[in-house]
Design a protein around this motif. Structure first.
Motif, PDB file in Angstrom:
ATOM      1  N   ASP A 141     -86.075   9.936 -27.825  1.00  0.00           N
ATOM      2  CA  ASP A 141     -85.672   8.558 -27.588  1.00  0.00           C
ATOM      3  C   ASP A 141     -85.013   8.052 -28.870  1.00  0.00           C
ATOM      4  N   PRO A 142     -84.274   6.934 -28.818  1.00  0.00           N
ATOM      5  CA  PRO A 142     -83.725   6.389 -30.057  1.00  0.00           C
ATOM      6  C   PRO A 142     -84.847   5.992 -31.014  1.00  0.00           C
ATOM      7  N   LEU A 143     -84.632   6.287 -32.312  1.00  0.00           N
ATOM      8  CA  LEU A 143     -85.673   6.081 -33.306  1.00  0.00           C
ATOM      9  C   LEU A 143     -85.167   5.246 -34.473  1.00  0.00           C
ATOM     10  N   LYS A 144     -86.057   4.402 -34.977  1.00  0.00           N
ATOM     11  CA  LYS A 144     -85.878   3.715 -36.247  1.00  0.00           C
ATOM     12  C   LYS A 144     -87.163   3.887 -37.036  1.00  0.00           C
ATOM     13  N   ALA A 145     -87.038   4.363 -38.275  1.00  0.00           N
ATOM     14  CA  ALA A 145     -88.200   4.616 -39.119  1.00  0.00           C
ATOM     15  C   ALA A 145     -89.235   5.477 -38.395  1.00  0.00           C
ATOM     16  N   GLY A 146     -88.739   6.413 -37.589  1.00  0.00           N
ATOM     17  CA  GLY A 146     -89.616   7.331 -36.875  1.00  0.00           C
ATOM     18  C   GLY A 146     -90.304   6.753 -35.662  1.00  0.00           C
ATOM     19  N   LYS A 147     -89.981   5.514 -35.305  1.00  0.00           N
ATOM     20  CA  LYS A 147     -90.629   4.847 -34.176  1.00  0.00           C
ATOM     21  C   LYS A 147     -89.648   4.689 -33.012  1.00  0.00           C
ATOM     22  N   VAL A 148     -90.157   4.863 -31.805  1.00  0.00           N
ATOM     23  CA  VAL A 148     -89.338   4.699 -30.603  1.00  0.00           C
ATOM     24  C   VAL A 148     -88.995   3.229 -30.412  1.00  0.00           C
ATOM     25  N   THR A 149     -87.707   2.957 -30.176  1.00  0.00           N
ATOM     26  CA  THR A 149     -87.280   1.577 -29.920  1.00  0.00           C
ATOM     27  C   THR A 149     -87.040   1.303 -28.447  1.00  0.00           C
ATOM     28  N   ALA A 150     -86.824   2.380 -27.660  1.00  0.00           N
ATOM     29  CA  ALA A 150     -86.599   2.220 -26.215  1.00  0.00           C
ATOM     30  C   ALA A 150     -86.739   3.581 -25.550  1.00  0.00           C
ATOM     31  N   ALA A 151     -87.231   3.586 -24.322  1.00  0.00           N
ATOM     32  CA  ALA A 151     -87.270   4.821 -23.543  1.00  0.00           C
ATOM     33  C   ALA A 151     -85.856   5.145 -23.082  1.00  0.00           C
ATOM     34  N   ALA A 152     -85.469   6.429 -23.187  1.00  0.00           N
ATOM     35  CA  ALA A 152     -84.113   6.832 -22.811  1.00  0.00           C
ATOM     36  C   ALA A 152     -84.163   8.090 -21.955  1.00  0.00           C
ATOM     37  N   PRO A 153     -84.546   7.954 -20.680  1.00  0.00           N
ATOM     38  CA  PRO A 153     -84.529   9.111 -19.795  1.00  0.00           C
ATOM     39  C   PRO A 153     -83.102   9.586 -19.550  1.00  0.00           C
ATOM     40  N   SER A 154     -82.946  10.760 -18.983  1.00  0.00           N
ATOM     41  CA  SER A 154     -81.620  11.295 -18.718  1.00  0.00           C
ATOM     42  C   SER A 154     -80.806  10.296 -17.900  1.00  0.00           C
ATOM     43  N   GLY A 155     -79.580  10.025 -18.354  1.00  0.00           N
ATOM     44  CA  GLY A 155     -78.712   9.056 -17.702  1.00  0.00           C
ATOM     45  C   GLY A 155     -78.731   7.690 -18.348  1.00  0.00           C
ATOM     46  N   ALA A 156     -79.607   7.479 -19.327  1.00  0.00           N
ATOM     47  CA  ALA A 156     -79.746   6.172 -19.957  1.00  0.00           C
ATOM     48  C   ALA A 156     -78.593   5.891 -20.908  1.00  0.00           C
ATOM     49  N   THR A 157     -78.408   4.615 -21.226  1.00  0.00           N
ATOM     50  CA  THR A 157     -77.454   4.181 -22.245  1.00  0.00           C
ATOM     51  C   THR A 157     -78.221   3.627 -23.435  1.00  0.00           C
ATOM     52  N   VAL A 158     -77.860   4.100 -24.635  1.00  0.00           N
ATOM     53  CA  VAL A 158     -78.506   3.691 -25.877  1.00  0.00           C
ATOM     54  C   VAL A 158     -77.480   2.943 -26.732  1.00  0.00           C
ATOM     55  N   THR A 159     -77.913   1.884 -27.393  1.00  0.00           N
ATOM     56  CA  THR A 159     -77.054   1.158 -28.328  1.00  0.00           C
ATOM     57  C   THR A 159     -77.557   1.418 -29.754  1.00  0.00           C
ATOM     58  N   PRO A 160     -76.986   2.391 -30.437  1.00  0.00           N
ATOM     59  CA  PRO A 160     -77.490   2.795 -31.760  1.00  0.00           C
ATOM     60  C   PRO A 160     -77.481   1.669 -32.789  1.00  0.00           C
ATOM     61  N   ALA A 161     -76.555   0.727 -32.674  1.00  0.00           N
ATOM     62  CA  ALA A 161     -76.479  -0.352 -33.661  1.00  0.00           C
ATOM     63  C   ALA A 161     -77.761  -1.151 -33.716  1.00  0.00           C
ATOM     64  N   THR A 162     -78.457  -1.268 -32.579  1.00  0.00           N
ATOM     65  CA  THR A 162     -79.704  -2.030 -32.531  1.00  0.00           C
ATOM     66  C   THR A 162     -80.922  -1.161 -32.269  1.00  0.00           C
ATOM     67  N   GLN A 163     -80.731  -0.029 -31.585  1.00  0.00           N
ATOM     68  CA  GLN A 163     -81.874   0.783 -31.168  1.00  0.00           C
ATOM     69  C   GLN A 163     -82.117   2.005 -32.038  1.00  0.00           C
ATOM     70  N   GLY A 164     -81.137   2.394 -32.859  1.00  0.00           N
ATOM     71  CA  GLY A 164     -81.373   3.504 -33.769  1.00  0.00           C
ATOM     72  C   GLY A 164     -80.742   4.809 -33.345  1.00  0.00           C
ATOM     73  N   THR A 165     -81.184   5.865 -33.991  1.00  0.00           N
ATOM     74  CA  THR A 165     -80.553   7.179 -33.906  1.00  0.00           C
ATOM     75  C   THR A 165     -81.198   8.053 -32.845  1.00  0.00           C
ATOM     76  N   THR A 166     -80.359   8.798 -32.112  1.00  0.00           N
ATOM     77  CA  THR A 166     -80.827   9.813 -31.172  1.00  0.00           C
ATOM     78  C   THR A 166     -80.741  11.176 -31.850  1.00  0.00           C
ATOM     79  N   TYR A 167     -81.836  11.937 -31.797  1.00  0.00           N
ATOM     80  CA  TYR A 167     -81.903  13.262 -32.419  1.00  0.00           C
ATOM     81  C   TYR A 167     -81.946  14.333 -31.336  1.00  0.00           C
ATOM     82  N   VAL A 168     -81.081  15.345 -31.484  1.00  0.00           N
ATOM     83  CA  VAL A 168     -81.007  16.418 -30.491  1.00  0.00           C
ATOM     84  C   VAL A 168     -81.169  17.769 -31.180  1.00  0.00           C
ATOM     85  N   VAL A 169     -82.053  18.595 -30.661  1.00  0.00           N
ATOM     86  CA  VAL A 169     -82.167  19.995 -31.081  1.00  0.00           C
ATOM     87  C   VAL A 169     -81.415  20.827 -30.049  1.00  0.00           C
TER      88      VAL A 169
END
Length: 527
Positions: free
Chosen positions: A406-434
């Motif tokens: 899920d998008p993270l700020k300071a290691g904390k989840v800011t919003a649930a982001a299931p497949s198909g979701a839209t994330v706004t990194p400017a407010t919700q933070g970074t998405t990490y993908v392996v």
């Protein structure tokens, strides 16, 4: 004792630079005793080498290193392993690289706007890697009569003054082997456009040599990408991955790798990151001399570098510099890389033409995979900078699976982001993908897979973080949103918008059969 006269335990107590210096002295002594001219791990670089590569041999022609008698002439040496990468300005510069099995004279590239109208010869530099066969651990059978050294010849040509958004055709050759006379394959590439427009790029890590690696390589071509990111652990020639002089190592694996990827890499720019299996202390004090002989880094002289394409800024980092799990390269830049990262992030965020920042490196910032999990050094030094500059997407390898947070700020989840979701990194933070499922053997998760069509949300998940002293600190994870145990490719579609409207970066995960298993949209207001 090993063939080198050092045990793995002894090597583990030395830094990469100390190992290289010990090895350089030991092989110099052996060379003198044998009357030899070339020691193991000699790197002869025909252009400026990586900064910090302290023990590269002085510039000499390859012909001066080896006897010429009984060696094939240029007419019988066929170029192979073509691969391209961006120069410092992807709109006007491209690097073409390839390999030759023996020393050649006057290597060159011919380039033109048509495959039937290629221009004059453009000179290529020669970078030679020479490794004593006695210091290698061949993974294949060895001929009864074999040379005492493994010689690898890498050719590189920098193409400048190109036009933005144009397709060019090229061939490569050398004295005695002119592609015009040998009906050679003509390859092509397209420079980055000067204007904003939609494009796709791809990414994965942990490839190696296998039929699964062949399959994922050709998945790249099916996406028609503008470029490809490789998040490290490229060929697995360094088989152990500890960055120790006592590790198993077969440099000829690189030959097979370049042959495997040539059909795609000769046309699509490959931008590689250094993984733990790229730490090769035989060639340089920082372990990166071998990688520098084989690849180019967007016109820059480090394995950490950046470039921009359209509305996306891309930063590649060398996580060996901050790894606690595999510490042989830890701290090798003396903090310079992290300082550079901060400056580069600040500069990209100020640019009006850049909407999204994508960062790739090898060791995972966040992963629950049972094998390596998360790297504490990355979290300590880099994720605070990702937060400060609102990095949109971080791509890692190292764990041979697919996992998205899920998008993270300071290691904390800011919003649930299931497949198909839209994330706004400017407010919700970074998405990490392996995206470490490029072809090497797969790993496993401590929880069930959960991906599009087979969702099985589990939270929390028991995992761990690699901390100083190679310790593992347990943690309870709530940020693991998508997990898939299988081979995969990451495809990212950029759809830039006019100023004040919403630009989108659609991140898609594709399994080894070409089916989509995950999708998330990153959205930003265009400047």
């Amino acid at each position: 004792m090993t063939k080198q006269g050092m045990t793995p335990e002894q090597a583990a107590n030395l830094s990469m630079a100390e190992q290289h210096e010990w090895f350089r002295r030991a092989t110099s002594r052996r060379a003198m005793l044998r009357g030899g001219l070339v020691g193991a791990g000699t790197a002869i670089v025909g252009a400026a080498g990586l900064s910090g590569t302290a023990s590269a041999a002085p510039l000499r022609s390859a012909a001066s290193l080896l006897p010429t008698a009984d060696r094939p002439t240029g007419s019988t040496v066929v170029p192979f392993g073509r691969h391209i990468s961006f120069g410092a300005d992807p709109t006007r510069q491209m690097s073409v690289a390839w390999q030759a099995t023996n020393s050649v004279r006057n290597p060159f590239v011919r380039i033109g706007r048509s495959p039937r109208d290629l221009g004059e010869k453009l000179h290529a530099d020669v970078r030679v890697l020479s490794t004593l066969a006695s210091d290698t651990s061949p993974i294949d059978s060895v001929a009864l009569v074999s040379p005492s050294t493994v010689e690898q010849y890498y050719l590189h040509a920098s193409l400048n003054g190109l036009r933005p958004g144009e397709t060019y055709y090229y061939t490569v050759g050398h004295d005695g082997w002119d592609p015009r006379a040998n009906l050679a394959v003509v390859n092509s590439f397209t420079t980055a456009p000067s204007k904003r427009g939609p494009f796709t790029f791809t990414a994965f890590g942990d490839q190696g040599i296998s039929y699964d690696a062949v399959a994922t390589t050709h998945l790249i071509a099916g996406q028609h990408p503008a470029f490809h990111l490789h998040a490290g652990d490229v060929s697995y020639a360094e088989g152990t991955g500890h960055g120790l002089i006592t590790d198993s190592y077969d440099p000829k694996v690189w030959d097979s790798f370049f042959q495997q990827v040539e059909a795609v890499a000769a046309t699509v720019p490959w931008q590689v990151a250094s993984g733990n299996h790229e730490m090769e202390p035989w060639y340089s004090a920082d372990g990166n001399g071998g990688l520098a002989a084989r690849f180019d880094f967007a016109g820059q002289q480090n394995t950490y570098y950046s470039f921009s394409y359209g509305n996306v800024g891309v930063i590649t980092l060398d996580a060996n510099d901050v790894s606690y799990e595999i510490p042989s390269g830890n701290g090798y830049t003396g903090g310079k890389q992290t300082a550079w990262l901060k400056q580069e992030l600040a500069a990209l965020r100020k640019r009006a033409d850049i909407d999204f920042i994508v960062v790739q490196f090898h060791h995972c910032a966040y992963s629950t995979c049972s094998s390596h999990a998360s790297e504490g050094g990355v979290r300590q030094y880099w994720t605070p900078l990702f937060d400060a500059y609102a990095v949109d997407l971080v791509i890692n390898g190292h764990n041979h699976v697919y996992e998205r947070t899920d998008p993270l700020k300071a290691g904390k989840v800011t919003a649930a982001a299931p497949s198909g979701a839209t994330v706004t990194p400017a407010t919700q933070g970074t998405t990490y993908v392996v995206a470490g499922g490029a072809g090497n053997s797969l790993y496993s998760f401590p929880a069930k897979d959960s991906y599009d069509g087979a969702v099985d949300d589990v939270s929390p998940i028991a995992s761990f973080v690699n901390e100083p002293g190679q310790t593992k600190t347990a943690e309870s994870v709530t940020w693991s949103r998508v997990r898939y145990t299988g081979y995969c490719l990451l495809a990212i579609d950029s759809a830039p918008a006019a100023r004040g409207r919403t630009s989108k970066l659609t991140v898609r995960a594709i399994d080894g059969f070409g089916a989509e298993i995950d999708r998330v949209v990153l959205a930003r207001t265009a400047k």
